[in-house]
Design a protein around this motif. Structure first.
Motif, PDB file in Angstrom:
ATOM      1  N   PRO A 154      11.792  23.584 -16.831  1.00 52.52           N
ATOM      2  CA  PRO A 154      12.619  24.126 -15.745  1.00 52.52           C
ATOM      3  C   PRO A 154      11.816  25.173 -14.980  1.00 52.52           C
ATOM      4  O   PRO A 154      11.046  25.940 -15.571  1.00 52.52           O
ATOM      5  N   GLU A 155      11.973  25.173 -13.663  1.00 54.12           N
ATOM      6  CA  GLU A 155      11.286  26.142 -12.813  1.00 54.12           C
ATOM      7  C   GLU A 155      12.177  26.472 -11.626  1.00 54.12           C
ATOM      8  O   GLU A 155      13.176  25.801 -11.382  1.00 54.12           O
ATOM      9  N   THR A 156      11.826  27.497 -10.892  1.00 57.45           N
ATOM     10  CA  THR A 156      12.619  27.885  -9.732  1.00 57.45           C
ATOM     11  C   THR A 156      12.377  26.894  -8.603  1.00 57.45           C
ATOM     12  O   THR A 156      11.239  26.713  -8.167  1.00 57.45           O
ATOM     13  N   VAL A 157      13.450  26.249  -8.171  1.00 56.74           N
ATOM     14  CA  VAL A 157      13.393  25.258  -7.090  1.00 56.74           C
ATOM     15  C   VAL A 157      14.525  25.512  -6.106  1.00 56.74           C
ATOM     16  O   VAL A 157      15.460  26.256  -6.400  1.00 56.74           O
ATOM     17  N   GLU A 173      19.117  28.215  -4.707  1.00 56.29           N
ATOM     18  CA  GLU A 173      18.028  28.344  -5.678  1.00 56.29           C
ATOM     19  C   GLU A 173      18.584  28.034  -7.059  1.00 56.29           C
ATOM     20  O   GLU A 173      19.692  28.452  -7.394  1.00 56.29           O
ATOM     21  N   GLU A 174      17.815  27.284  -7.845  1.00 56.68           N
ATOM     22  CA  GLU A 174      18.234  26.957  -9.201  1.00 56.68           C
ATOM     23  C   GLU A 174      17.029  26.820 -10.111  1.00 56.68           C
ATOM     24  O   GLU A 174      15.897  26.722  -9.638  1.00 56.68           O
ATOM     25  N   GLN A 175      17.291  26.818 -11.401  1.00 59.77           N
ATOM     26  CA  GLN A 175      16.270  26.546 -12.415  1.00 59.77           C
ATOM     27  C   GLN A 175      16.472  25.108 -12.863  1.00 59.77           C
ATOM     28  O   GLN A 175      17.534  24.755 -13.371  1.00 59.77           O
ATOM     29  N   ALA A 176      15.461  24.259 -12.643  1.00 60.84           N
ATOM     30  CA  ALA A 176      15.571  22.851 -13.001  1.00 60.84           C
ATOM     31  C   ALA A 176      14.178  22.250 -13.127  1.00 60.84           C
ATOM     32  O   ALA A 176      13.227  22.742 -12.522  1.00 60.84           O
ATOM     33  N   ARG A 188      15.191  18.307  -3.621  1.00 57.13           N
ATOM     34  CA  ARG A 188      14.741  19.471  -4.377  1.00 57.13           C
ATOM     35  C   ARG A 188      13.281  19.718  -4.023  1.00 57.13           C
ATOM     36  O   ARG A 188      12.499  18.779  -3.914  1.00 57.13           O
ATOM     37  N   ALA A 225      10.396  26.555  -4.657  1.00 53.37           N
ATOM     38  CA  ALA A 225      10.978  27.709  -3.964  1.00 53.37           C
ATOM     39  C   ALA A 225      10.023  28.231  -2.899  1.00 53.37           C
ATOM     40  O   ALA A 225       8.841  28.461  -3.169  1.00 53.37           O
ATOM     41  N   PRO A 235       5.391  23.112 -16.082  1.00 54.84           N
ATOM     42  CA  PRO A 235       5.955  22.991 -14.739  1.00 54.84           C
ATOM     43  C   PRO A 235       5.126  21.992 -13.921  1.00 54.84           C
ATOM     44  O   PRO A 235       4.012  21.619 -14.314  1.00 54.84           O
TER      45      PRO A 235
END
Length: 160
Positions: A70-73, A126-129, A106, A109, A21
């Motif tokens: 991918p991480e929470t963003v 919120e998404e994983q990217a 982006r 989070a 990450p």
């Protein structure tokens, strides 16, 4: 443990992948694991940030491709370019790392920043990217892989 001290040019073939990450790709000294599970020690130049698509060379000659995990963003969109620019301004004013895309921003989070952005009229999801924020004004610039134009041209459109 594999030791990595140098970067190398992009290669047609790589032997290993290092999936990290953004917060770990900012560290020049790091003990971690390759995607294969093998332990690796990074000893890179201080202040450098690893980007997805960068290549490293192990002390044994192996080529390692860096992959942005991918991480929470938070993905920020707005109903107009001016509103998106306003959101970017307020994030920049708080020195928040931001990735600029075609009509979106982006960031990592953060519920406080999400509330601020919602208060400015932005839509925040919120998404994983993978997270690849801009390097900053003094960081030598950052161009997303495969991007023909800088991200801001998309915020303003072709009339800028």
């Amino acid at each position: 443990m594999l030791i990595v001290e140098t970067r190398c040019e992009p290669q047609a073939h790589h032997d290993e992948e290092l999936v990290l990450p953004f917060d770990l790709r900012q560290k020049s000294r790091l003990r971690t694991r390759l995607a294969s599970g093998e332990e690796v020690g990074l000893f890179l130049e201080r202040g450098a940030v690893l980007r997805g698509g960068d290549y490293l060379k192990g002390n044994d000659g192996r080529v390692i491709k860096v992959v942005a995990a991918p991480e929470t963003v938070l993905k920020v969109t707005c109903s107009s370019p001016i509103e998106l620019i306003r959101a970017a301004y307020h994030l920049g004013n708080r020195h928040v790392p931001v990735e600029v895309g075609d009509g979106w921003l982006r960031l990592g989070a953060d519920h406080v920043l999400a509330d601020m952005l919602n208060g400015l009229g932005a839509e925040v999801t919120e998404e994983q990217a993978p997270f690849e924020p801009e390097a900053g004004a003094y960081g030598g610039g950052h161009k997303h892989h495969g991007e023909a134009h800088g991200g801001l041209i998309h915020l303003f459109g072709n009339n800028a």
